[in-house]
Design an enzyme around this catalytic site. Structure first.
Site, mmCIF file in Angstrom:
data_model
loop_
_atom_site.group_PDB
_atom_site.id
_atom_site.type_symbol
_atom_site.label_atom_id
_atom_site.label_comp_id
_atom_site.label_asym_id
_atom_site.label_seq_id
_atom_site.Cartn_x
_atom_site.Cartn_y
_atom_site.Cartn_z
ATOM 1 C CE LYS A 1 135.375 -12.246 115.833
ATOM 2 N NZ LYS A 1 134.308 -12.642 115.519
ATOM 3 C CD GLU B 1 131.412 -10.592 114.573
ATOM 4 O OE1 GLU B 1 132.334 -11.301 114.502
ATOM 5 O OE2 GLU B 1 130.201 -11.348 114.912
HETATM 6 N N1 LIG Z 1 140.279 -16.228 116.788
HETATM 7 C C1 LIG Z 1 139.519 -16.719 115.532
HETATM 8 O O1 LIG Z 1 139.397 -15.744 114.817
HETATM 9 C C2 LIG Z 1 139.384 -18.035 115.507
HETATM 10 C C3 LIG Z 1 138.832 -18.331 114.101
HETATM 11 C C4 LIG Z 1 138.563 -19.956 113.953
HETATM 12 C C5 LIG Z 1 138.691 -20.739 114.967
HETATM 13 N N2 LIG Z 1 139.123 -20.418 116.107
HETATM 14 C C6 LIG Z 1 139.350 -21.234 117.218
HETATM 15 O O2 LIG Z 1 140.595 -22.065 116.914
HETATM 16 C C7 LIG Z 1 140.428 -23.443 117.662
HETATM 17 C C8 LIG Z 1 140.716 -24.538 116.603
HETATM 18 O O3 LIG Z 1 141.847 -24.539 116.150
HETATM 19 P P1 LIG Z 1 142.736 -25.777 115.434
HETATM 20 O O4 LIG Z 1 141.552 -26.415 114.625
HETATM 21 O O5 LIG Z 1 143.842 -25.067 115.146
HETATM 22 O O6 LIG Z 1 142.818 -26.623 116.502
HETATM 23 P P2 LIG Z 1 143.768 -27.229 117.772
HETATM 24 O O7 LIG Z 1 144.593 -25.862 118.056
HETATM 25 O O8 LIG Z 1 143.320 -27.841 118.766
HETATM 26 O O9 LIG Z 1 144.808 -28.094 116.898
HETATM 27 C C9 LIG Z 1 144.298 -29.239 116.436
HETATM 28 C C10 LIG Z 1 145.251 -30.410 116.852
HETATM 29 O O10 LIG Z 1 146.383 -30.452 115.897
HETATM 30 C C11 LIG Z 1 147.453 -30.395 116.784
HETATM 31 N N3 LIG Z 1 148.482 -29.932 115.904
HETATM 32 C C12 LIG Z 1 148.628 -28.506 115.752
HETATM 33 N N4 LIG Z 1 149.622 -28.193 114.600
HETATM 34 C C13 LIG Z 1 149.999 -29.416 114.420
HETATM 35 C C14 LIG Z 1 151.114 -29.871 113.374
HETATM 36 N N5 LIG Z 1 151.760 -28.964 112.677
HETATM 37 N N6 LIG Z 1 151.286 -31.016 113.450
HETATM 38 C C15 LIG Z 1 150.468 -32.117 114.196
HETATM 39 N N7 LIG Z 1 149.516 -31.814 115.120
HETATM 40 C C16 LIG Z 1 149.558 -30.524 115.199
HETATM 41 C C17 LIG Z 1 147.398 -29.934 118.153
HETATM 42 O O11 LIG Z 1 148.165 -30.219 119.092
HETATM 43 C C18 LIG Z 1 146.028 -30.265 118.363
HETATM 44 O O12 LIG Z 1 145.816 -31.477 118.870
HETATM 45 C C19 LIG Z 1 138.942 -23.222 118.277
HETATM 46 O O13 LIG Z 1 139.563 -23.085 119.669
HETATM 47 C C20 LIG Z 1 138.269 -22.248 117.707
HETATM 48 O O14 LIG Z 1 137.335 -21.506 118.562
HETATM 49 C C21 LIG Z 1 139.339 -18.954 116.452
#
Ligand SMILES: NC(=O)c1ccc[n+]([C@@H]2O[C@H](COP(=O)([O-])OP(=O)(O)OC[C@H]3O[C@@H](n4cnc5c(N)ncnc54)[C@H](O)[C@@H]3O)[C@@H](O)[C@H]2O)c1
Ligand SMILES: [Zn+2]
Length: 384
Positions: A147, A250
């Site tokens: 996705k 889905e």
């Molecule tokens: N495509 C899918 O199936 C699916 C499933 C679940 C969530 N999502 C999406 O994923 C997003 C959330 O992803 P997330 O929780 O990874 O958030 P994010 O990508 O915003 O990352 C969170 C924070 O951590 C930082 N970061 C990332 N890796 C790091 C590391 N190794 N060390 C230090 N900082 C780091 C990033 O810069 C950011 O500030 C949402 O947009 C959600 O809709 C998509």
């Protein structure tokens, strides 16, 4: 005379591997070469924070395998998962003259993965795409399943595509720089998988939560634990992959326990919390932490789930870390936001509930009723 031409296309079945190991960034070049073959150019999409922290080994390894990666950095944060950022990425791909034989690698959390994947799926109608997820949430959830997408003013993930990556590479070492809050958010999605998968995965998740409770950074360096942690990641991913394989897109009409919709367990309430707070207050996984407890509570009210199981699940979520207080949240706003949920199909919202651990069930909102959801929302928010 009217004519009908039947066109049969062979549905593309994507097959790819997720490679998980400590220090894997150092193998990225060899891996990319194996997966992509003779691809000419690659472009890395990342953000400044992740790229500054972890580019060293990655870029070195890619170079040693003959790649000279181009780099495009996006702004950090969910609010940049939008059309403006997408446009900038597509502009960069064109400026870099990325051709159909070239490839995109996303290097970051779910935000980078979702938007880079979407850009890869529409640039020249699709170029190869690889993922290197760097948050726990993106490792176990968003990097697998295909996705991709962006948010619009109408809601989260409103525009996107199903587009499978060619491969996923995970280096658990990068988690040592991940802020605690982000780690907790990822654990909440892991608990979600455990709750809908069964006791095996839930117990494994609980044991990782216990081990990481004291000092996650230290424990991840421990050789014995690192092995256990990698198996945990693999089991989490295998569970999601199994569900996705049975219902890749889905299907709207599929409502049995093997529907991909079950992965949305906890997400109706989670999205409502995120929307009611303008997507600024919760990390997505934190909202899911509350969302799975809310779904368990509704399941109890409908006499589907035993109260003891609800208490146990509450303990597990609380052990994963501190979630932001719900005291700033207006219950009526959350209830209204539930009605906006994008899983709203033909006006009939569907809830993923639980009969027992490992036994999810999809129940139409019409069978539950506005009254019960409104009441439970109010009680749930004031009880936290
Ligand atoms: N495509 C899918 O199936 C699916 C499933 C679940 C969530 N999502 C999406 O994923 C997003 C959330 O992803 P997330 O929780 O990874 O958030 P994010 O990508 O915003 O990352 C969170 C924070 O951590 C930082 N970061 C990332 N890796 C790091 C590391 N190794 N060390 C230090 N900082 C780091 C990033 O810069 C950011 O500030 C949402 O947009 C959600 O809709 C998509
Ligand atoms: Zn989620």
């Amino acid at each position: 005379m009217p004519q009908t031409v039947r066109i049969k296309t062979k549905r593309e079945i994507a097959e790819y591997s997720v490679e998980i190991a400590r220090g894997n960034l150092g193998n990225a070049g060899r891996w990319a070469r194996e997966v992509l073959g003779g691809t000419r150019k690659i472009v890395l999409v990342s953000n400044k924070r992740v790229f500054d922290l972890h580019r060293g080994q990655l870029v070195k390894s890619l170079k040693s395998s003959g790649f000279n990666p181009l780099v495009h950095l996006i702004e950090d944060g969910e609010k940049y998962k939008n059309l403006g950022t997408l446009e900038q990425i597509l502009e960069a791909f064109s400026r870099f003259e990325i051709a159909r034989t070239d490839a995109v690698i996303s290097f970051g959390g779910g935000v980078v993965g979702d938007i880079a994947g979407f850009a890869a799926s529409i640039h020249l109608r699709g170029v190869d795409y690889l993922q290197i997820p760097t948050t726990l949430l993106s490792m176990v959830d968003s990097s697998v399943g295909g996705k991709t997408g962006i948010n619009t003013e109408h809601g989260k993930n409103r525009v996107g595509s199903f587009y499978q990556p060619k491969g996923v590479l995970i280096d658990s070492n990068v988690l040592s720089s991940l802020p605690k809050r982000e780690f907790t958010a990822g654990l909440c999605e892991c608990i979600k998988h455990g709750m809908i998968s069964g006791k095996g995965l839930l117990d494994q998740t609980v044991s990782v939560i216990e081990a990481c409770h004291q000092d996650r950074v230290d424990i991840l360096k421990n050789e014995e634990f690192a092995g256990r942690f990698e198996s945990f990641l693999a089991d989490q991913i295998a569970f999601k992959a199994k569900i996705v394989a049975g219902d890749e897109r889905e299907s709207v009409l599929k409502t049995d326990a093997r529907s991909r919709k079950i992965l949305n367990f906890g997400h109706t309430f989670a999205h409502a919390l995120e929307r009611a707070t303008d997507f600024r207050y919760f990390r997505h996984g934190e909202a899911v932490g509350y969302g799975i407890l809310f779904a368990a509570e509704v399941s109890k009210k409908l006499a589907l789930l035993d109260g003891k199981v609800v208490n146990l699940l509450r303990d597990v979520v609380l052990r994963a870390g501190t979630l932001p207080s719900l005291s700033v949240v207006e219950s009526d706003q959350v209830f209204q936001a539930i009605r906006y949920d994008k899983k709203n199909i033909d006006g009939s919202l569907q809830w993923v509930l639980l009969k027992e651990i490992g036994k999810p069930v999809i129940v139409p909102h019409s069978q539950i009723g506005d009254g019960l959801i409104r009441r439970t929302t109010k009680e749930f928010i004031s009880a936290q």
